[in-house]
Motif scaffolding. Structure first.
Motif, PDB file in Angstrom:
ATOM      1  N   VAL A 170       0.932  -1.185   0.206  1.00 59.34           N
ATOM      2  CA  VAL A 170       0.027   0.102  -0.011  1.00 59.34           C
ATOM      3  C   VAL A 170       0.850   1.387   0.047  1.00 59.34           C
ATOM      4  CG1 VAL A 170      -1.610   1.284   1.673  1.00 59.34           C
ATOM      5  CG2 VAL A 170      -1.984  -1.024   0.967  1.00 59.34           C
ATOM      6  N   ILE A 171       2.101   1.347   0.730  1.00 64.14           N
ATOM      7  CA  ILE A 171       2.950   2.283   0.900  1.00 64.14           C
ATOM      8  C   ILE A 171       3.675   2.279  -0.365  1.00 64.14           C
ATOM      9  CG2 ILE A 171       4.892   3.256   2.161  1.00 64.14           C
ATOM     10  CD1 ILE A 171       3.820   1.637   4.712  1.00 64.14           C
ATOM     11  N   ALA A 172       4.077   1.333  -1.106  1.00 61.80           N
ATOM     12  CA  ALA A 172       5.030   1.633  -2.017  1.00 61.80           C
ATOM     13  C   ALA A 172       4.496   0.722  -3.157  1.00 61.80           C
ATOM     14  CB  ALA A 172       6.445   1.023  -1.778  1.00 61.80           C
ATOM     15  N   PRO A 173       3.529   0.998  -3.947  1.00 58.65           N
ATOM     16  CA  PRO A 173       2.594   0.139  -4.875  1.00 58.65           C
ATOM     17  C   PRO A 173       3.557  -0.156  -5.933  1.00 58.65           C
ATOM     18  CG  PRO A 173       1.865   2.381  -4.954  1.00 58.65           C
ATOM     19  CD  PRO A 173       2.559   2.329  -3.483  1.00 58.65           C
ATOM     20  N   ALA A 174       4.387   0.740  -6.417  1.00 57.74           N
ATOM     21  CA  ALA A 174       5.110   0.277  -7.640  1.00 57.74           C
ATOM     22  C   ALA A 174       6.553  -0.332  -7.325  1.00 57.74           C
ATOM     23  CB  ALA A 174       5.522   1.608  -8.428  1.00 57.74           C
ATOM     24  N   ALA A 175       7.052  -0.562  -6.086  1.00 59.16           N
ATOM     25  CA  ALA A 175       8.078  -1.258  -5.663  1.00 59.16           C
ATOM     26  C   ALA A 175       8.183  -2.636  -6.020  1.00 59.16           C
ATOM     27  CB  ALA A 175       8.502  -1.003  -4.302  1.00 59.16           C
ATOM     28  N   GLU A 176       9.428  -2.999  -5.928  1.00 57.64           N
ATOM     29  CA  GLU A 176       9.911  -4.644  -6.138  1.00 57.64           C
ATOM     30  C   GLU A 176       9.766  -4.854  -4.820  1.00 57.64           C
ATOM     31  OE1 GLU A 176      13.269  -5.317  -9.054  1.00 57.64           O
ATOM     32  OE2 GLU A 176      14.061  -6.246  -7.289  1.00 57.64           O
ATOM     33  N   PHE A 177       9.442  -6.316  -4.571  1.00 61.76           N
ATOM     34  CA  PHE A 177       9.747  -6.903  -3.199  1.00 61.76           C
ATOM     35  C   PHE A 177      10.361  -8.130  -3.138  1.00 61.76           C
ATOM     36  CE2 PHE A 177       6.084  -4.200  -3.245  1.00 61.76           C
ATOM     37  CZ  PHE A 177       5.973  -3.476  -1.812  1.00 61.76           C
ATOM     38  N   ALA A 178      11.157  -8.281  -1.925  1.00 59.86           N
ATOM     39  CA  ALA A 178      11.723  -9.762  -1.981  1.00 59.86           C
ATOM     40  C   ALA A 178      11.234 -10.334  -0.620  1.00 59.86           C
ATOM     41  CB  ALA A 178      13.471  -9.276  -1.774  1.00 59.86           C
ATOM     42  N   LEU A 179      11.236 -11.573  -0.601  1.00 64.07           N
ATOM     43  CA  LEU A 179      11.010 -12.085   0.657  1.00 64.07           C
ATOM     44  C   LEU A 179      12.382 -12.882   0.960  1.00 64.07           C
ATOM     45  CD1 LEU A 179       7.817 -14.457   0.195  1.00 64.07           C
ATOM     46  CD2 LEU A 179       8.011 -12.170   1.022  1.00 64.07           C
ATOM     47  N   CYS A 180      12.692 -12.697   2.329  1.00 64.93           N
ATOM     48  CA  CYS A 180      14.256 -13.025   2.617  1.00 64.93           C
ATOM     49  C   CYS A 180      14.245 -14.057   3.467  1.00 64.93           C
ATOM     50  CB  CYS A 180      15.058 -11.759   3.108  1.00 64.93           C
ATOM     51  SG  CYS A 180      14.924 -10.301   1.974  1.00 64.93           S
ATOM     52  N   ASP A 181      15.122 -15.129   3.036  1.00 62.97           N
ATOM     53  CA  ASP A 181      15.181 -16.181   4.067  1.00 62.97           C
ATOM     54  C   ASP A 181      16.493 -15.720   4.969  1.00 62.97           C
ATOM     55  OD1 ASP A 181      15.473 -18.524   5.587  1.00 62.97           O
ATOM     56  OD2 ASP A 181      16.457 -19.640   3.829  1.00 62.97           O
ATOM     57  N   THR A 182      16.501 -14.696   5.972  1.00 68.25           N
ATOM     58  CA  THR A 182      17.694 -14.290   6.393  1.00 68.25           C
ATOM     59  C   THR A 182      18.431 -15.090   7.201  1.00 68.25           C
ATOM     60  OG1 THR A 182      16.077 -12.409   6.857  1.00 68.25           O
ATOM     61  CG2 THR A 182      18.242 -12.317   8.125  1.00 68.25           C
ATOM     62  N   THR A 183      17.774 -16.522   7.851  1.00 70.62           N
ATOM     63  CA  THR A 183      18.586 -17.311   8.646  1.00 70.62           C
ATOM     64  C   THR A 183      19.032 -18.539   7.703  1.00 70.62           C
ATOM     65  OG1 THR A 183      16.655 -18.544   9.375  1.00 70.62           O
ATOM     66  CG2 THR A 183      17.517 -16.451  10.542  1.00 70.62           C
ATOM     67  N   GLY A 184      18.502 -18.554   6.420  1.00 68.70           N
ATOM     68  CA  GLY A 184      18.907 -19.761   5.743  1.00 68.70           C
ATOM     69  C   GLY A 184      18.363 -21.029   6.178  1.00 68.70           C
ATOM     70  N   ARG A 185      17.116 -21.033   6.891  1.00 64.30           N
ATOM     71  CA  ARG A 185      16.478 -22.213   7.270  1.00 64.30           C
ATOM     72  C   ARG A 185      15.366 -22.806   6.722  1.00 64.30           C
ATOM     73  NH1 ARG A 185      18.191 -23.459  13.179  1.00 64.30           N
ATOM     74  NH2 ARG A 185      20.221 -22.614  13.160  1.00 64.30           N
ATOM     75  N   ALA A 186      14.988 -21.959   5.761  1.00 69.15           N
ATOM     76  CA  ALA A 186      13.631 -22.214   4.877  1.00 69.15           C
ATOM     77  C   ALA A 186      14.070 -23.571   4.134  1.00 69.15           C
ATOM     78  CB  ALA A 186      13.415 -20.897   4.139  1.00 69.15           C
ATOM     79  N   ASP A 187      12.692 -24.049   3.765  1.00 70.90           N
ATOM     80  CA  ASP A 187      12.784 -25.292   2.797  1.00 70.90           C
ATOM     81  C   ASP A 187      12.100 -24.956   1.571  1.00 70.90           C
ATOM     82  OD1 ASP A 187      10.262 -25.343   4.500  1.00 70.90           O
ATOM     83  OD2 ASP A 187       9.911 -26.462   2.791  1.00 70.90           O
ATOM     84  N   PRO A 188      12.497 -25.663   0.512  1.00 71.03           N
ATOM     85  CA  PRO A 188      12.202 -25.231  -0.862  1.00 71.03           C
ATOM     86  C   PRO A 188      10.768 -25.171  -1.170  1.00 71.03           C
ATOM     87  CG  PRO A 188      13.801 -26.819  -0.949  1.00 71.03           C
ATOM     88  CD  PRO A 188      13.601 -26.685   0.409  1.00 71.03           C
ATOM     89  N   MET A 189      10.010 -26.052  -0.645  1.00 73.20           N
ATOM     90  CA  MET A 189       8.440 -26.126  -0.869  1.00 73.20           C
ATOM     91  C   MET A 189       7.848 -24.974  -0.201  1.00 73.20           C
ATOM     92  SD  MET A 189       7.516 -30.089  -1.641  1.00 73.20           S
ATOM     93  CE  MET A 189       8.858 -30.817  -0.886  1.00 73.20           C
ATOM     94  N   THR A 190       8.240 -24.572   1.063  1.00 74.89           N
ATOM     95  CA  THR A 190       7.699 -23.456   1.830  1.00 74.89           C
ATOM     96  C   THR A 190       8.195 -22.289   1.073  1.00 74.89           C
ATOM     97  OG1 THR A 190       7.709 -24.680   4.042  1.00 74.89           O
ATOM     98  CG2 THR A 190       7.696 -22.336   4.302  1.00 74.89           C
ATOM     99  N   VAL A 191       9.213 -21.964   0.512  1.00 74.56           N
ATOM    100  CA  VAL A 191       9.550 -20.858  -0.461  1.00 74.56           C
ATOM    101  C   VAL A 191       8.674 -20.729  -1.237  1.00 74.56           C
ATOM    102  CG1 VAL A 191      11.405 -19.879  -1.853  1.00 74.56           C
ATOM    103  CG2 VAL A 191      12.064 -20.680   0.398  1.00 74.56           C
ATOM    104  N   ALA A 192       8.422 -21.875  -2.139  1.00 76.27           N
ATOM    105  CA  ALA A 192       7.377 -21.775  -3.349  1.00 76.27           C
ATOM    106  C   ALA A 192       5.956 -21.378  -2.846  1.00 76.27           C
ATOM    107  CB  ALA A 192       7.338 -23.074  -4.070  1.00 76.27           C
TER     108      ALA A 192
END
Lengths: 305, 305
Positions: A170-192
């Protein structure tokens, strides 16, 4: 899976920002510039050049102005800089860098550890940056840190990601967005799955990126699954450099050379020359305080790639 | 990608075979038995228990008969044994193990290094084993080694894989088949693509497995892509143990605990208890000459999984 072949992906290089800041010993400015030149020569088309932050917070970024001046107006690579607030945005814009990156954590606890603000306060900063940059944030990227796991509180609920992403959109409607796995503990299917969930609630034209670390060795798999969910920008750091100073237990960013290998071998072009990238990764690993976390480079013996 | 969720996968444990043989120091028989018991207690439902080979070729397998006798008739886990030829098959069948594994390399050079035979000679051995075992090889698994990369000649052409797979299917029409990334240099999309290619040319009812190593750090991604191509049996070794003695430059098998994490976190059940598996992996890593190559276990610091 074969429908994934014959496409292209943008590997966004973050070694000069997320990577360099993870090295305690100050890297000489000339060496930083030489490494960035090497990355450009390898074909990197998007890069985070550094951060306009207080040198008290991150001493490694004290020469940001000098580096920014050196690369100002350079063509062939879209270079962005990280800014923590409206003041940083002003500095970046004055320096001739209209492509800004702003970080807000989904986890309240991590956001406080990272920038000493509540998530709501960080979103206020985002509002100030969009006002400063104008145009709804059309050249801005918003990094949603801890979109999967928080180093302090563990699993981050999907609903929390949807909430912060929705507010930021809402604040930055034209921006690009990244989901970040900051700790490196995500798993592939959850990422998708998480990308699919947030993309469903965002405008079709929103551009998405994935920022991953390789703590559990899922970095490459997570990136491929993000790509399969429709993410076209994948972040990596040459030599697998990096690691958030406020994310204990996390290792470096997924190595750009590992990502290049996985995508290119699968027929998805990156525009990056692997041999040149590996040479640059070796240069980074040889920095005082540097090392390599790249799988392509830690092969014990045998044929080179 | 979300269509991958809510399924199940069989993680076939090869630590007692591919893993143990990679350890130079002889492991006491009682310790091997205890580790296998721990794996069974963690919920492993398929396992390669060892090899009926000459102790001169692989000294670590000299106690195969004793171990086979201990676990004979054990229910709840399908235990197979590797046999190099018809004689090995006879020994295995006499020992009460009808589930046999036979290895033939797609690469002529690797097959000669591995078993000192041409591929055609190995296929003759396969014919003898099927005759010995009967029933078209209905309880036999054929491992197609070097299905992606050969440690001596490099890239292995897909057509060579199709040719050897096709010939083996004629000899053992009821067998299960594995494409093996013997050197751990395959990439995820090529893994999916090759499985799709060989599966198209095989009967629908043929069961496929993937055997991977983690040399380039793609082990988990390769396994997930194999699964997405329709492969239901994924091989791993607790603690990431293993490595073909005739595949220089390869590291261990993909760690079963890393695979368990990637699948289970994605909602795909494995039937394996992660905590018990990690305990067993620690026991294996603590063997004289052992170590861990598991990503879940080499996390530098921070929360446990």
């Amino acid at each position: 899976m074969t429908d994934m072949r014959n496409g292209s992906v943008t590997l966004l290089e973050v070694a000069p920002r997320d990577g360099f800041q993870s090295i305690d010993k100050l890297i000489p400015t000339a060496e930083k510039i030489a490494i960035v030149e090497d990355l450009l020569s390898a074909g990197v088309s998007r890069m985070e050049l550094g951060s306009f932050v207080s040198p008290k917070a991150i001493p490694q970024m004290a020469d940001m102005k000098e580096i920014a001046a050196h690369f100002k107006g350079r063509e062939g690579c879209r270079m962005s800089v990280l800014v923590p607030n409206g003041k940083g945005a002003s500095l970046a814009l004055e320096a001739g860098y209209p492509d800004l990156v702003f970080v807000v954590s989904v986890s309240e606890t991590h956001n406080r550890a990272n920038v000493n603000q509540s998530v709501a306060q960080s979103l206020d900063q985002l509002r100030a940056i969009v006002a400063e940059a104008g145009d709804g944030g059309s050249r801005l990227r918003v990094d949603l840190a801890t979109s999967f796991d928080c180093p302090f509180t563990g699993d981050v609920p999907l609903d929390a990601v949807r909430k912060v992403a929705g507010e930021a959109l809402v604040i930055a409607p034209a921006a690009e967005f990244a989901l970040c796995d900051t700790t490196g503990r995500a798993d592939p299917m959850t990422v998708a799955h998480r990308f699919e969930a947030v993309m469903r609630e965002a405008p079709d034209e929103t551009v998405w990126a994935f920022h991953g670390h390789d703590t559990f060795g899922m970095g490459v798999a997570n990136a491929l699954y993000a790509y399969s969910a429709g993410v076209t920008i994948i972040e990596g750091a040459a030599a697998g450099l990096g690691g958030c100073p406020f994310a204990p237990g996390a290792t470096g960013n997924t190595a750009t050379e590992d990502l290049q290998f996985a995508f290119e071998q699968g027929g998805i072009t990156t525009g990056i020359d692997r041999a040149k990238l590996l040479d640059t990764a070796d240069r980074i690993a040889a920095l005082p305080g540097g090392k390599t976390a790249s799988h392509l480079r830690i092969v014990p013996r045998g044929r080179a790639v």
